[in-house]
Design an enzyme around this catalytic site. Structure first.
Site, mmCIF file in Angstrom:
data_model
loop_
_atom_site.group_PDB
_atom_site.id
_atom_site.type_symbol
_atom_site.label_atom_id
_atom_site.label_comp_id
_atom_site.label_asym_id
_atom_site.label_seq_id
_atom_site.Cartn_x
_atom_site.Cartn_y
_atom_site.Cartn_z
ATOM 1 N N ALA A 66 -22.107 24.187 10.799
ATOM 2 C CA ALA A 66 -21.259 25.240 11.330
ATOM 3 C C ALA A 66 -20.901 26.171 10.176
ATOM 4 C CB ALA A 66 -20.000 24.641 11.932
ATOM 5 N N GLY A 109 -23.079 20.602 11.894
ATOM 6 C CA GLY A 109 -23.434 21.192 13.182
ATOM 7 C C GLY A 109 -24.943 21.301 13.380
ATOM 8 N N GLU A 112 -25.974 18.017 14.635
ATOM 9 C CA GLU A 112 -25.451 17.887 16.000
ATOM 10 C C GLU A 112 -26.266 18.714 16.988
ATOM 11 O OE1 GLU A 112 -21.533 18.991 14.398
ATOM 12 O OE2 GLU A 112 -20.752 17.224 15.410
ATOM 13 N N GLU A 132 -19.226 16.691 6.981
ATOM 14 C CA GLU A 132 -17.961 17.387 7.236
ATOM 15 C C GLU A 132 -16.803 16.827 6.413
ATOM 16 O OE1 GLU A 132 -20.122 16.462 9.596
ATOM 17 O OE2 GLU A 132 -20.285 18.044 11.117
HETATM 18 N N1 CO8 Z 1 -21.557 27.824 6.369
HETATM 19 C C1 CO8 Z 1 -21.573 29.048 5.810
HETATM 20 N N2 CO8 Z 1 -22.456 29.424 4.867
HETATM 21 C C2 CO8 Z 1 -23.356 28.514 4.474
HETATM 22 C C3 CO8 Z 1 -23.393 27.207 5.013
HETATM 23 C C4 CO8 Z 1 -22.442 26.876 6.003
HETATM 24 N N3 CO8 Z 1 -22.435 25.664 6.592
HETATM 25 N N4 CO8 Z 1 -24.392 26.525 4.406
HETATM 26 C C5 CO8 Z 1 -24.957 27.376 3.534
HETATM 27 N N5 CO8 Z 1 -24.343 28.577 3.569
HETATM 28 C C6 CO8 Z 1 -24.647 29.755 2.779
HETATM 29 C C7 CO8 Z 1 -24.149 29.610 1.347
HETATM 30 O O1 CO8 Z 1 -22.795 29.931 1.277
HETATM 31 C C8 CO8 Z 1 -25.039 30.583 0.610
HETATM 32 O O2 CO8 Z 1 -24.541 31.892 0.865
HETATM 33 P P1 CO8 Z 1 -24.356 32.933 -0.385
HETATM 34 O O3 CO8 Z 1 -25.770 33.191 -0.854
HETATM 35 O O4 CO8 Z 1 -23.714 34.101 0.260
HETATM 36 O O5 CO8 Z 1 -23.536 32.221 -1.411
HETATM 37 C C9 CO8 Z 1 -26.363 30.481 1.362
HETATM 38 O O6 CO8 Z 1 -26.059 29.911 2.625
HETATM 39 C C10 CO8 Z 1 -27.351 29.581 0.657
HETATM 40 O O7 CO8 Z 1 -26.741 28.323 0.438
HETATM 41 P P2 CO8 Z 1 -26.698 27.613 -1.010
HETATM 42 O O8 CO8 Z 1 -26.719 28.641 -2.086
HETATM 43 O O9 CO8 Z 1 -25.571 26.649 -1.000
HETATM 44 O O10 CO8 Z 1 -28.101 26.842 -0.979
HETATM 45 P P3 CO8 Z 1 -28.471 25.490 -1.743
HETATM 46 O O11 CO8 Z 1 -29.937 25.319 -1.550
HETATM 47 O O12 CO8 Z 1 -27.908 25.506 -3.128
HETATM 48 O O13 CO8 Z 1 -27.689 24.323 -0.950
HETATM 49 C C11 CO8 Z 1 -26.944 23.131 1.012
HETATM 50 C C12 CO8 Z 1 -28.029 24.034 0.389
HETATM 51 C C13 CO8 Z 1 -26.937 21.773 0.317
HETATM 52 C C14 CO8 Z 1 -27.286 22.956 2.488
HETATM 53 C C15 CO8 Z 1 -25.564 23.790 0.854
HETATM 54 O O14 CO8 Z 1 -25.650 25.125 1.299
HETATM 55 C C16 CO8 Z 1 -24.465 23.110 1.644
HETATM 56 O O15 CO8 Z 1 -23.949 22.054 1.247
HETATM 57 N N6 CO8 Z 1 -24.039 23.697 2.802
HETATM 58 C C17 CO8 Z 1 -22.971 23.187 3.620
HETATM 59 C C18 CO8 Z 1 -23.409 21.949 4.380
HETATM 60 C C19 CO8 Z 1 -22.256 21.422 5.186
HETATM 61 O O16 CO8 Z 1 -21.251 20.958 4.678
HETATM 62 N N7 CO8 Z 1 -22.369 21.505 6.506
HETATM 63 C C20 CO8 Z 1 -21.366 21.042 7.386
HETATM 64 C C21 CO8 Z 1 -20.515 22.188 7.777
HETATM 65 S S1 CO8 Z 1 -19.160 21.705 8.822
HETATM 66 C C22 CO8 Z 1 -19.864 21.483 10.323
HETATM 67 O O17 CO8 Z 1 -20.978 21.703 10.532
HETATM 68 C C23 CO8 Z 1 -19.096 20.977 11.485
HETATM 69 C C24 CO8 Z 1 -17.677 21.239 11.295
HETATM 70 C C25 CO8 Z 1 -16.986 20.667 12.479
HETATM 71 C C26 CO8 Z 1 -15.685 21.295 12.584
HETATM 72 C C27 CO8 Z 1 -15.086 20.954 13.868
HETATM 73 C C28 CO8 Z 1 -14.332 22.132 14.416
HETATM 74 C C29 CO8 Z 1 -13.929 21.924 15.873
#
Ligand code: CO8
Length: 258
Positions: A66, A109, A112, A132
């Site tokens: 997400a 997400g 999921e 998460e």
């Molecule tokens: N949300 C927003 N932006 C993201 C996300 C994300 N989940 N994942 C990656 N991006 C963006 C980065 O911010 C980056 O943007 P920018 O260039 O502007 O800085 C771009 O995508 C590229 O990402 P990275 O530079 O981080 O790329 P890497 O190859 O270094 O790393 C990873 C890749 C390991 C996937 C890393 O991006 C990461 O850890 N992402 C987040 C993964 C994560 O934690 N996902 C879970 C999110 S929470 C969720 O899904 C459910 C929440 C439930 C909430 C319930 C509410 C009701």
């Protein structure tokens, strides 16, 4: 023509390919992605000429979760009143069979979303997880429930509590994915699976899907009864007559999809 920005829709015969298209954010699932993917999938679901829908991302990311930046400033009432993520549930309620073709990151997400599909194919590059907890939240699109049903308590607890990810081999061994495919063949293989499914009788495929899905919702005795009713019902279709006649005649069946 369809006006979507974050998902590409391609029709190929009786199949359709939905490709998440938000590369700069690794296909992070914001509200626009949710609205567009659900709308595109529901439009295909209403089309009797579409017999199977494939959902994929990019080579690098199916979806990295997400959209964290979109959620970061929100409070409880924002999330509750918007019923944040509730629309994703509609993807699990489609009647048309769906295939997730996962390469690269399927985190949070993204994992999921893949689990909302009926068949899950993984590239050898796939990475699954529910990280998460590392952000101070928990899964919100069904991950704690569907991952647990798919891989059992042991792995689901570890993944949800530590944020550790699984590679494709571990995911297949654990029963999360049906098969692993070389990354450069993933989409074509998923489309071949979709074409096979779409070649079956559409209502019978819908009933098979509904019957398997029922196993996650009910007791064994009720599930078997549910299956038995649908099994009896398929004898009202022309496709049952055709399928069994083709077997008897030693020729391939040609389903009219009814
Ligand atoms: N949300 C927003 N932006 C993201 C996300 C994300 N989940 N994942 C990656 N991006 C963006 C980065 O911010 C980056 O943007 P920018 O260039 O502007 O800085 C771009 O995508 C590229 O990402 P990275 O530079 O981080 O790329 P890497 O190859 O270094 O790393 C990873 C890749 C390991 C996937 C890393 O991006 C990461 O850890 N992402 C987040 C993964 C994560 O934690 N996902 C879970 C999110 S929470 C969720 O899904 C459910 C929440 C439930 C909430 C319930 C509410 C009701």
């Amino acid at each position: 023509a369809d006006g979507y920005e974050t998902v590409l829709v391609e029709r190929r015969g009786r199949t359709a390919l939905l490709t998440l298209n938000r590369p700069k954010a690794l296909n992070a699932l914001n509200l626009q992605v949710m609205r567009e993917v659900v709308a595109a999938a529901e439009a295909l679901d209403r089309d009797p000429e579409c017999g199977c829908i494939v959902l994929t991302g990019s080579a690098r990311a199916f979806a990295a979760g997400a959209d964290i930046k979109e959620m970061q400033p929100r409070g409880y009432l924002d999330m509750y009143l918007a019923d944040w993520f509730a629309a994703w549930d509609r993807l699990g309620q489609l009647r048309t069979p769906t295939v997730a073709a996962v390469a690269g990151y399927a985190l949070g997400g993204g994992c999921e979303l893949a689990m909302l599909c009926d068949i899950l194919l993984a590239a050898d590059t796939a990475v699954f997880g529910q990280p998460e907890i590392k952000l101070g939240v928990i899964p919100g699109i069904g991950g704690s429930q569907r991952l647990t049903r798919a891989v059992g308590k042991a792995k689901a607890m570890e993944l949800c509590l530590t944020g550790r990810t699984m590679d494709a081999v571990e995911a297949e061994r654990a029963g999360l994915v049906s098969r692993i495919v070389p990354a450069d063949e993933l989409v074509e293989e998923a489309m071949a699976v979709a074409e096979t499914v779409a070649g079956m009788s559409l209502p019978v495929a819908m009933m098979a899907k509904e019957s398997v899905a029922r196993a996650f919702e009910t007791t064994l005795a009720e599930g078997v009864r549910f299956e038995r009713r649908l099994f009896h019902a398929v004898f009202a279709t022309a496709d049952q007559k055709e399928g069994m006649a083709a077997f008897t005649d030693k020729r391939p069946p040609v389903f009219g999809h009814r």
